[in-house]
Design an enzyme around this catalytic site. Structure first.
Site, PDB file in Angstrom:
ATOM      1  N   ALA A 264      32.473  40.807  55.828  1.00 58.41           N
ATOM      2  CA  ALA A 264      32.834  42.210  55.815  1.00 58.41           C
ATOM      3  C   ALA A 264      33.214  42.615  54.400  1.00 58.41           C
ATOM      4  O   ALA A 264      33.329  41.762  53.524  1.00 58.41           O
ATOM      5  CB  ALA A 264      34.012  42.474  56.745  1.00 58.41           C
ATOM      6  N   MET A 265      33.419  43.923  54.197  1.00 54.70           N
ATOM      7  CA  MET A 265      33.737  44.404  52.856  1.00 54.70           C
ATOM      8  C   MET A 265      34.775  45.517  52.924  1.00 54.70           C
ATOM      9  O   MET A 265      34.634  46.463  53.688  1.00 54.70           O
ATOM     10  CB  MET A 265      32.431  44.879  52.188  1.00 54.70           C
ATOM     11  CG  MET A 265      32.624  45.437  50.795  1.00 54.70           C
ATOM     12  SD  MET A 265      33.277  44.173  49.646  1.00 54.70           S
ATOM     13  CE  MET A 265      34.266  45.204  48.577  1.00 54.70           C
ATOM     14  N   GLU A 266      35.777  45.379  52.062  1.00 58.12           N
ATOM     15  CA  GLU A 266      36.966  46.233  52.129  1.00 58.12           C
ATOM     16  C   GLU A 266      36.864  47.564  51.403  1.00 58.12           C
ATOM     17  O   GLU A 266      37.888  48.098  50.949  1.00 58.12           O
ATOM     18  CB  GLU A 266      38.144  45.443  51.553  1.00 58.12           C
ATOM     19  CG  GLU A 266      38.113  45.204  50.024  1.00 58.12           C
ATOM     20  CD  GLU A 266      37.548  43.858  49.595  1.00 58.12           C
ATOM     21  OE1 GLU A 266      36.755  43.271  50.362  1.00 58.12           O
ATOM     22  OE2 GLU A 266      37.880  43.390  48.486  1.00 58.12           O
ATOM     23  N   ASN A 267      35.669  48.164  51.270  1.00 58.17           N
ATOM     24  CA  ASN A 267      35.531  49.431  50.562  1.00 58.17           C
ATOM     25  C   ASN A 267      36.631  50.413  50.964  1.00 58.17           C
ATOM     26  O   ASN A 267      36.962  50.521  52.134  1.00 58.17           O
ATOM     27  CB  ASN A 267      34.183  50.073  50.908  1.00 58.17           C
ATOM     28  CG  ASN A 267      33.065  49.072  50.893  1.00 58.17           C
ATOM     29  OD1 ASN A 267      32.829  48.432  49.895  1.00 58.17           O
ATOM     30  ND2 ASN A 267      32.414  48.888  52.033  1.00 58.17           N
ATOM     31  N   GLU A 300      40.369  42.574  55.891  1.00 57.25           N
ATOM     32  CA  GLU A 300      39.847  43.734  55.144  1.00 57.25           C
ATOM     33  C   GLU A 300      40.909  44.834  55.061  1.00 57.25           C
ATOM     34  O   GLU A 300      41.042  45.498  54.037  1.00 57.25           O
ATOM     35  CB  GLU A 300      38.563  44.273  55.770  1.00 57.25           C
ATOM     36  CG  GLU A 300      37.437  43.244  55.957  1.00 57.25           C
ATOM     37  CD  GLU A 300      37.141  42.380  54.736  1.00 57.25           C
ATOM     38  OE1 GLU A 300      37.324  42.851  53.606  1.00 57.25           O
ATOM     39  OE2 GLU A 300      36.735  41.203  54.937  1.00 57.25           O
ATOM     40  N   GLU A 322      41.748  37.606  46.670  1.00 53.47           N
ATOM     41  CA  GLU A 322      41.232  36.869  47.826  1.00 53.47           C
ATOM     42  C   GLU A 322      42.210  35.804  48.334  1.00 53.47           C
ATOM     43  O   GLU A 322      42.451  35.705  49.528  1.00 53.47           O
ATOM     44  CB  GLU A 322      39.855  36.268  47.527  1.00 53.47           C
ATOM     45  CG  GLU A 322      38.756  37.321  47.310  1.00 53.47           C
ATOM     46  CD  GLU A 322      38.598  38.323  48.449  1.00 53.47           C
ATOM     47  OE1 GLU A 322      39.134  38.096  49.546  1.00 53.47           O
ATOM     48  OE2 GLU A 322      37.943  39.367  48.227  1.00 53.47           O
TER      49      GLU A 322
HETATM   50  N1  B3K Z   1      35.480  41.076  49.198  1.00 50.56           N
HETATM   51  C1  B3K Z   1      34.409  40.788  50.123  1.00 50.56           C
HETATM   52  C2  B3K Z   1      33.484  39.725  49.662  1.00 50.56           C
HETATM   53  C3  B3K Z   1      32.425  40.185  48.752  1.00 50.56           C
HETATM   54  C4  B3K Z   1      31.423  39.092  48.494  1.00 50.56           C
HETATM   55  C5  B3K Z   1      30.444  39.463  47.439  1.00 50.56           C
HETATM   56  N2  B3K Z   1      29.418  38.472  47.279  1.00 50.56           N
HETATM   57  C6  B3K Z   1      34.929  40.416  51.474  1.00 50.56           C
HETATM   58  C7  B3K Z   1      36.295  39.893  51.524  1.00 50.56           C
HETATM   59  O1  B3K Z   1      36.638  38.884  50.967  1.00 50.56           O
HETATM   60  O2  B3K Z   1      37.100  40.525  52.140  1.00 50.56           O
HETATM   61 ZN    ZN Z   2      38.693  39.269  50.949  1.00 53.78          ZN
END
Ligand code: B3K
Ligand code: ZN
Length: 862
Positions: A264-267, A300, A322
């Site tokens: 998933a991605m935290e945009n 996220e 992270e």
């Molecule tokens: N920040 C994203 C991971 C992005 C990976 C890019 N190759 C998800 C996460 O750690 O929450």
């Molecule tokens: Zn993360």
């Protein structure tokens, strides 16, 4: 000539010459030809003579304007994926107009169109595939985004922040404008356009603000969305209560998509999720899926503060967000569920994956010093070992001190892009602590081994404990300074009574060696060391089987009870290997296991303790990994336990079979887990057909059904084929369920597995283009130690071939698979030859992606 990818070094960091304070983006979405207009306010920060340099990849540049005037093409140049613009202005408006092709984007980075949904992925360096930009995390801008698309095909047009305008326009199109009030780096930008079902809810923050919650899922999946929504509300509440952190926008959106490279991605305000971490109902998701969803939704969400509000100065600092956010999601799951079960599962990840990475040519500190392709550093080291480092800080400071440190961190750095060092300094300053040599955890790679010597003098009633640390050399780091290693400990009598040897529950090993003496110790104690896995180290000590059994039965630390059982099992396997004799289970171990199985511990913990260590965990104790020996002996151990405890497994299995319909309660989850463990043993005993068949066909949930299937397949039971066919018939077309069917077969330990995998790649539900399928079939297979490392090299061939295929369109996924080869030097000579040949084959690819280049080069460097 294509250029060889170049490494970047942490030490070379320089502040940006310019900054971009506002970004006004317009997207005219079109499958092959999306037009992006990007209007930026640019301000010079540094040296007057420096040109503005913007990153851009795989995009077509149409025009460049400064203060609304077109700059003729001879005034700028595009070179090595950079747009270089000489300018005398210190402050100006820059307009870039370019086009991109979302349908052709199968790398799933930047803007892509998959199965009718437009979606973006910008972390780490995907924004440069959308428009020219200073694509680095220390350039923070306010974004305004206009999205234009066909109304019928794409009823929802989403981006970060709040929707400030919406209207229909000519040609069946519509338009939405979004404004995000919080300055953010480009990696947090997101856009989604598609047709979804929408689940809505609200959350009231503790300061009384209403936040709209929206969860977008594929049409027809609404009934699978409520668990993710519940998890989101739990996460929001938990972050307020435990960390005093409150959400900062009026809306929080989560979109589930089928094509996604990772979890998933935290945009900001618009998370994009792999559907696997959103969709769940009991028939189509296992208990573990439900728990994973809770944890990823939490993760996220927690990034909103640890990642978005305070972000990374540069990508070498990735663990700043992270490691910390994994620590936070681990704590969230532990506060909501079983702390011990969560801890054990987290430690299993470290021991089976992170230790191996730390001993490989790709070993890196949690804050790397050198990177070619950033996507290669979203690793178990940066994430999970990073979380262990945060956890050690928590252990050293206690909850209160840790929260004081967090408060100071936000006070100092809210709205900024900072470094790991900034975090550590905030923790120190808030507590008057000294993290001097603790910092080595950030700068040094490799897993320390702590050797323990225990000496008891009965006459003098004196106990001496000596601890020594040693960390192996890793690439670029031949000498290691000692780490500050917190050792949580306690002591027991041989009867299992707790002994008070000292008031200090923590030993601080800060030097190479430490000796501690204790007087008036009435008997030789059994020491429980590294309780709760207080540091990510390997431990070497002479502890007898009897002592291990004391800890297994009596340690007050649940983790240590589990750990003692695991040590006992590994030791049986290792002893059989080193003595070259057949493994024979002794009566005492059988009795301890029986007592554990029939005892009154939490059923989930019993299940974990009786699950044998993975081959990968055992491999960590060998310099040359004896593949066949590990697997044969693990099989023998399991078989003997199954036979010795057959009646007990049957009685516990029956006790755990709940008579009421499925519930997602902690109690039922634990019961199902123990039942599954029993079944995995019982499948190895005679007359288990009826049991397996019944469990498979009468299950009212996927957890039980899959448990029966896996028990049959992984024991090479005569029913395996029938159950596999029945499962395929029942679930074909349900992609996320079929992923489990693929993995189950990929993990089967028998010589037909490689051939079966080749067949499965033509199954109608398999597609090499979808990362989830690749992970469930091929990445799962790389975890099948016995078959991936087949002596004839067929396992290597199969995976290497697919890596080559993936290299051409999705290097990130290819690179994940390549990780299976990086430990090649740890195997016997024949296997080394075979793996090396595959690595060389990949190295010689004509269009080798930088992701693969970096790994192959570090593997093959002498
Ligand atoms: N920040 C994203 C991971 C992005 C990976 C890019 N190759 C998800 C996460 O750690 O929450
Ligand atoms: Zn993360």
């Amino acid at each position: 000539m294509t250029q060889l990818p170049k490494a970047k070094y942490r030490k070379d960091y320089q502040q940006p010459e310019f900054t971009i304070s506002t970004v006004d983006l317009t997207f005219e979405l079109h499958p092959e030809n999306t037009r992006v207009t990007n209007v930026m306010k640019v301000e010079r920060q540094g040296n007057h003579s420096k040109p503005l340099v913007l990153d851009g990849e795989d995009i077509t540049l149409n025009s460049v304007k400064v203060n609304n005037e077109v700059i003729p093409a001879e005034k700028w140049k595009v070179e090595n994926n950079q747009l270089v613009l000489e300018t005398a202005f210190d402050s100006f408006e820059l307009t870039i107009e370019n086009t991109v092709n979302p349908s052709a984007n199968e790398a799933l980075e930047g803007l892509y169109l998959a199965e009718g949904t437009y979606c973006t992925q910008c972390e780490a360096e995907g924004f440069r595939r959308i428009s020219y930009f200073m694509d680095r995390p220390d350039v923070l801008a306010k974004y305004r985004t206009t999205v234009i698309a066909d109304k019928e095909g794409y009823p929802y047009l989403l981006s970060n922040g709040n929707r400030v305008e919406y209207r229909e326009i000519e040609g069946g199109k519509h338009l939405a404008v979004w404004e995000d009030p919080h300055p953010k780096p480009s990696y947090l930008f997101a856009l989604v356009a598609g047709n979804f079902d929408l689940l809505e809810d609200t959350f009231t923050t503790k300061d009384g603000r209403n936040v709209e919650l929206q969860l977008f899922v594929d049409k027809g999946n609404l009934h699978r969305a409520p668990h993710a929504m519940e998890s989101l509300k739990n996460a929001m509440k938990w972050d307020e209560e435990r960390f005093n952190l409150v959400y900062d926008l009026d809306i929080y959106m989560v979109v589930a998509v089928d094509f996604f490279n990772m979890g998933a991605m935290e945009n900001k305000g618009l998370n994009v999720f792999n559907a696997k971490y959103v969709l769940a109902n009991p028939e189509t998701a296992t208990d573990q899926d439900f728990l994973n969803i809770e944890s990823v939704i939490g993760h996220e969400y927690f990034h909103n503060w640890t990642g978005n509000r305070v972000t990374c100065r540069d990508w070498f600092q990735l663990s700043l967000k992270e490691g910390l956010t994994v620590f936070r999601d681990q704590e969230f799951s532990s506060d909501l569920g079983s702390r011990a079960v969560n801890r054990i599962n987290d430690v299993k990840v470290i021991r089976s994956h992170q230790f191996a990475e730390d001993a490989s040519p790709m070993a890196h500190p949690i804050r790397p010093d050198k990177v070619v392709q950033m996507n290669n550093f979203y690793t178990v080291t940066v994430y999970n070992k990073g979380a262990e480092v945060i956890r050690m800080i928590h252990t050293l400071l206690g909850e209160e001190g840790f929260q004081k440190g967090m408060a100071l961190y936000f006070e100092r750095f809210d709205g900024q892009a900072v470094t790991c060092e900034d975090f550590v300094a905030a923790m120190e300053d808030a507590n008057g602590a000294d993290f001097g040599c603790f910092r080595h955890w950030y700068s040094q790679a490799g897993t320390p081994t702590v050797s323990v010597e225990q000496d008891y003098d009965a006459q003098q009633q004196k106990l001496t404990i000596t601890l020594r640390q040693e960390t192996p050399a890793t690439p670029g780091q031949s000498e290691k300074a000692p780490f500050h290693i917190p050792v949580k400990w306690s002591a027991y009598s041989v009867k299992g009574q707790p002994l008070e040897l000292s008031d200090e529950q923590l030993i601080h090993l800060k030097d190479k060696e430490l000796t501690l003496s204790f007087e008036n110790v009435a008997e030789q104690p059994v020491l429980s060391l590294f309780e709760n896995f207080s540091a990510p180290v390997k431990v070497k000590r002479d502890i007898s089987d009897d002592e291990l059994r004391v800890l297994m039965a009596h340690s007050q630390d649940e983790f240590s009870r589990w750990d003692a059982a695991q040590t006992l099992f590994s030791r049986k396997v290792e002893q059989a290997i080193s003595s070259e004799t057949a493994l024979e289970l002794d009566e005492q171990t059988v009795t301890s296991c029986r007592n554990l199985l029939l005892g009154d511990s939490d059923p989930a913990l019993i299940a974990l303790a009786l699950t044998l260590p993975t081959p990968a965990t055992i491999a960590e104790n060998f310099s040359v990994i004896p593949v066949e020996r590990i697997n044969e002996n693990l099989d023998a151990l399991k078989q003997q336990l199954a036979e010795a405890l057959k009646e007990d497994f049957i009685s516990v299995y029956n006790k755990c079979s709940t008579k009421h319909p499925y519930e997602l309660s902690a109690q039922d989850i634990a019961a199902r887990q123990l039942k599954k463990t029993c079944l995995s043993y019982l499948a190895l005993t005679s007359n288990s057909d009826e049991l397996l068949e019944q469990e498979f066909s009468q299950a009212d949930n996927l957890t039980d059904q899959l448990a029966a299937l896996q028990a049959a397949v992984w024991s090479n039971h005569s029913l395996a084929k029938t159950l596999l066919e029945a499962f395929d018939k029942q679930w074909r077309g349900e992609k996320l369920v079929m992923d489990k069917w693929f993995s189950t077969q990929a993990l089967a330990n028998n010589e037909a597995t490689v051939e079966r995998l080749t067949e499965l790649m033509s199954h109608p539900d398999f597609s090499i283009k979808n990362p989830n399928r690749v992970y469930s079939l091929l990445a799962a297979f790389t975890q099948n130690q016995a078959q991936f490392h087949r002596a004839d090299g067929k396992g290597y061939q199969l995976v290497a071939e697919q890596i080559k295929v993936l290299n051409d369109f999705n290097p990130q996924v290819a690179s994940r698979l390549l990780s299976a080869f990086v430990s090649w030097r740890r195997y016997d000579e024949k296997r080394q030859e075979l793996m090396k040949a595959e690595l060389k084959g990949i190295q010689s690819l004509p269009n080798l992606a930088s992701d693969l280049f970096e790994k192959v080069e570090s593997c093959l460097t002498e």
